[in-house]
Design an enzyme around this catalytic site. Structure first.
Site, PDB file in Angstrom:
ATOM      1  N   LYS A 223      46.883  -2.652 -22.829  1.00 16.31           N
ATOM      2  CA  LYS A 223      46.315  -2.228 -24.110  1.00 16.31           C
ATOM      3  C   LYS A 223      45.280  -1.122 -23.876  1.00 16.31           C
ATOM      4  CE  LYS A 223      44.391  -4.775 -28.009  1.00 16.31           C
ATOM      5  NZ  LYS A 223      43.951  -6.079 -28.433  1.00 16.31           N
ATOM      6  N   CYS A 379       6.152  -3.139   8.076  1.00 12.69           N
ATOM      7  CA  CYS A 379       5.248  -2.175   7.456  1.00 12.69           C
ATOM      8  C   CYS A 379       3.927  -2.850   7.088  1.00 12.69           C
ATOM      9  CB  CYS A 379       5.928  -1.473   6.283  1.00 12.69           C
ATOM     10  SG  CYS A 379       5.164   0.123   5.960  1.00 12.69           S
ATOM     11  N   LEU A 380       3.718  -3.242   5.822  1.00 13.25           N
ATOM     12  CA  LEU A 380       2.497  -3.965   5.492  1.00 13.25           C
ATOM     13  C   LEU A 380       2.405  -5.231   6.354  1.00 13.25           C
ATOM     14  CD1 LEU A 380       0.008  -4.398   3.629  1.00 13.25           C
ATOM     15  CD2 LEU A 380       1.508  -5.691   2.134  1.00 13.25           C
ATOM     16  N   GLN A 383       0.768  -4.466   9.495  1.00 15.60           N
ATOM     17  CA  GLN A 383      -0.665  -4.236   9.304  1.00 15.60           C
ATOM     18  C   GLN A 383      -1.400  -5.572   9.128  1.00 15.60           C
ATOM     19  OE1 GLN A 383      -0.723  -1.463   5.967  1.00 15.60           O
ATOM     20  NE2 GLN A 383       0.200   0.171   7.183  1.00 15.60           N
ATOM     21  N   GLU A 403      -7.058   0.523   3.037  1.00 16.38           N
ATOM     22  CA  GLU A 403      -6.408   0.452   1.729  1.00 16.38           C
ATOM     23  C   GLU A 403      -7.068  -0.621   0.847  1.00 16.38           C
ATOM     24  OE1 GLU A 403      -2.216  -0.526   1.981  1.00 16.38           O
ATOM     25  OE2 GLU A 403      -1.885  -0.130  -0.145  1.00 16.38           O
ATOM     26  N   HIS A 503      10.558   0.594   8.594  1.00 12.29           N
ATOM     27  CA  HIS A 503      11.397  -0.305   7.786  1.00 12.29           C
ATOM     28  C   HIS A 503      12.788  -0.409   8.410  1.00 12.29           C
ATOM     29  CE1 HIS A 503       8.807  -0.825   4.211  1.00 12.29           C
ATOM     30  NE2 HIS A 503       8.343   0.364   4.559  1.00 12.29           N
ATOM     31  N   GLU A 505      15.026  -2.475   7.923  1.00  8.71           N
ATOM     32  CA  GLU A 505      16.044  -2.972   6.985  1.00  8.71           C
ATOM     33  C   GLU A 505      16.913  -1.862   6.417  1.00  8.71           C
ATOM     34  OE1 GLU A 505      12.793  -2.913   6.471  1.00  8.71           O
ATOM     35  OE2 GLU A 505      12.233  -2.570   4.380  1.00  8.71           O
TER      36      GLU A 505
HETATM   37  N1  GLN Z   1       0.463  -0.148   1.857  1.00  6.23           N
HETATM   38  C1  GLN Z   1       0.701   0.127   3.237  1.00  6.23           C
HETATM   39  C2  GLN Z   1       0.592   1.608   3.565  1.00  6.23           C
HETATM   40  O1  GLN Z   1       0.648   2.439   2.687  1.00  6.23           O
HETATM   41  C3  GLN Z   1       2.056  -0.408   3.665  1.00  6.23           C
HETATM   42  C4  GLN Z   1       3.196   0.313   3.010  1.00  6.23           C
HETATM   43  C5  GLN Z   1       4.496  -0.442   3.098  1.00  6.23           C
HETATM   44  O2  GLN Z   1       4.524  -1.625   3.388  1.00  6.23           O
HETATM   45  N2  GLN Z   1       5.593   0.232   2.839  1.00  6.23           N
HETATM   46  O3  GLN Z   1       0.476   1.960   4.699  1.00  6.23           O
END
Ligand code: GLN
Length: 527
Positions: A223, A379-380, A383, A403, A503, A505
């Site tokens: 259809k 990343c974060l 840190q 930060e 990153h 991932e």
């Molecule tokens: N806020 C942190 C920075 O700017 C980590 C950034 C993140 O995890 N992508 O360095």
């Protein structure tokens, strides 16, 4: 060069991106070189400044473009790197047009949507084609047919097809075919209306993909073919698949790549053997590991889409189910941290921005370090691991990141060249090399000494504290090749405790598991 444009009809969220990515995989499996591209009708210049809770994760390409999360699907399915021409928003188009106008580049002409905005869109399609030298460029138009925002994009692709020749272009329209339970039948009318709307823009679809819960039946497809004026074999069914990565197999079975190649007169076989082997692994999983994902955007899982997919890929490779326990870091405190984390096999602290939820992440990180639970800080998350180590092992009690608090000891601080810059597009973005130190988890995972991974951050490890932290036992396992920037840290005498500034991932693929995620899941299984 051939061009395929994918549009969506009736409703959003149909998985148009997955269809575009799956088609890319099928054509790649026929030995063709594919370039993908997505047009997003919103006014942000790129998704870089958008709240992850609204828009999901920001995907970063090798060359540092901050893009829509659909581009992650393209890379995962097609396994070809995207680039700065892969994502175009209305904002970016208007930005360029207005800058040109201010520069006087239009020679005093009246600047208009047609032709100036549409020309800019067409230029972007050509740029991607030239840059990638692909055989086929697949361009997905975000939004739904009928939206005001996407009209310049539709007009641009209509003109584009005319310019490169209709035989070199294909228009694919993905449409919802809803099931009405009351009358117990699937309905083709929304598709008919959507195609009519598309035709009002001067675009006639060559292929219609019907998105339905399960098989909508031969009659409905016939259809649609008849009422929408397309060949019967060009109405392709896309019903819900058991897993994302099975969609290419389903679309192949229903003839999508066959009709595309017939229309373009491309010969050849489709070799999906390695993809099929990966899908087989999906179904051969036994047992499970529970990964605690401690972040502040956990109520929208798409905020961590690439991490979820990278964990899935590691789960396929290790034949084990991975269950993610989503933990809101804002809800973790000293009293409940043990209780909250007692049933997880391992912990991930992913990327994020701003102070909210940070103290909960630090508590989770300490829990992992002290109890020898595998910890993966991204990343974060890296840190956080440095701050936790500084506070609780190196005795720098007020350790924090610039930060969050400029007054404390900023063991993490802003990169010098980012001081005072505006917010959008000023992070350290894209692929950077990283040198791996001997006898580290990094070396064991990657089995090489020089790697490259993608970044997206403004802050980094502060070298003023480097010696103090090393003397307290922190291991610097990866640095920039000149040794100046700390890229990864580890903790000794721990089964798996690692923090990476990049990153990983973004580079994980369903059929090429990422070494760090692979090792993380292996260690989690032993927990
Ligand atoms: N806020 C942190 C920075 O700017 C980590 C950034 C993140 O995890 N992508 O360095």
């Amino acid at each position: 060069m051939k061009y395929i444009f994918v549009t969506g009809g009736v409703v959003s969220g149909l998985g148009k991106g997955i269809v575009a990515a799956s088609l890319g995989r099928l054509l790649r499996a026929r030995g063709l070189k594919i370039a993908s591209q997505k047009f997003d009708p919103y006014m942000n210049i790129d998704p870089g400044t958008m709240n992850p809770m609204q828009h999901g994760e920001v995907y970063v390409t090798e060359d540092g473009a901050e893009t829509d999360l659909d581009l992650g699907h393209y890379e995962r399915f097609i396994n070809q790197n995207l680039n700065k021409y892969s994502n175009l928003t209305s904002g970016k188009v208007y930005w360029r047009v207005l800058n040109k106008e201010r520069n006087g580049d239009y020679d005093g002409q009246t600047v208009q949507i047609i032709p100036h905005v549409t020309n800019e869109i067409k230029r972007f399609i050509r740029k991607n084609a030239e840059y990638t030298k692909a055989d086929i460029v697949i361009t997905e138009i975000g939004g739904t047919i009928g939206d005001i925002e996407s009209q310049p994009f539709l007009e641009a692709i209509r003109q584009f097809a005319l310019e490169v020749g209709r035989k070199n272009c294909l228009f694919i329209h993905v449409c919802l075919v809803p099931f009405i339970s009351g009358s117990d039948e699937y309905k083709s009318k929304p598709t008919q209306h959507s195609v009519k709307e598309l035709q009002a823009s001067g675009i006639h679809p060559d292929i219609i993909i019907t998105r339905s819960e399960s098989d909508c039946g031969e009659n409905i497809r016939k259809k649609i073919a008849s009422f929408c004026n397309v060949d019967e074999d060009c109405v392709i069914q896309n019903s819900t698949a058991p897993s994302l990565y099975e969609v290419p197999l389903l679309l192949h079975k229903n003839g999508l790549d066959r009709v595309v190649c017939k229309k373009f007169n491309i010969k050849g076989r489709c070799d999906l053997s390695s993809w099929k082997a990966m899908v087989k692994n999906i179904h051969s999983r036994k047992g499970k590991v529970v990964v605690g994902l401690v972040g502040k955007y956990v109520s929208l899982h798409d905020s961590y889409l690439s991490i979820v997919e990278a964990l899935n890929h590691a789960s396929y490779a290790n034949h084990v189910f991975v269950e993610i326990k989503w933990i809101d870091s804002e809800k973790i405190n000293k009293e409940n941290v043990n209780e909250t984390l007692k049933d997880v096999d391992s912990i991930i602290v992913p990327g994020g921005f701003g102070y909210r939820g940070i103290e909960g992440m630090i508590l989770a990180c300490k829990y992992a370090r002290v109890n020898k639970v595998p910890y993966f800080g991204i990343c974060l998350g890296m840190q956080i691991a440095v701050i936790e180590y500084a506070r609780n092992v190196a005795n720098i009690k007020d350790a924090t990141s610039g930060e969050f608090d400029r007054k404390g000891s900023n063991v993490i601080d802003i990169m010098e060249d980012k001081i005072g810059k505006q917010i959008g597009g000023t992070m350290r973005l894209g692929a950077y090399p990283c040198m791996i130190a001997n006898n580290t988890i990094m070396e064991e995972a990657y089995q090489k000494s020089l790697i490259s991974e993608r970044h997206r951050h403004r802050y980094e490890f502060n070298n003023l504290y480097r010696d103090t932290l090393i003397n307290s036992g922190l291991v610097i396992s990866g640095t920039s090749p000149d040794g100046k920037i700390v890229e990864t840290i580890e903790v000794k005498d721990h089964p798996f405790f690692i923090g990476v500034q990049f990153h990983p991932e973004f580079k994980s693929r369903p059929n090429h598991v990422h070494p760090l995620f692979n090792m993380f899941i292996k260690k989690s299984m032993k927990g």
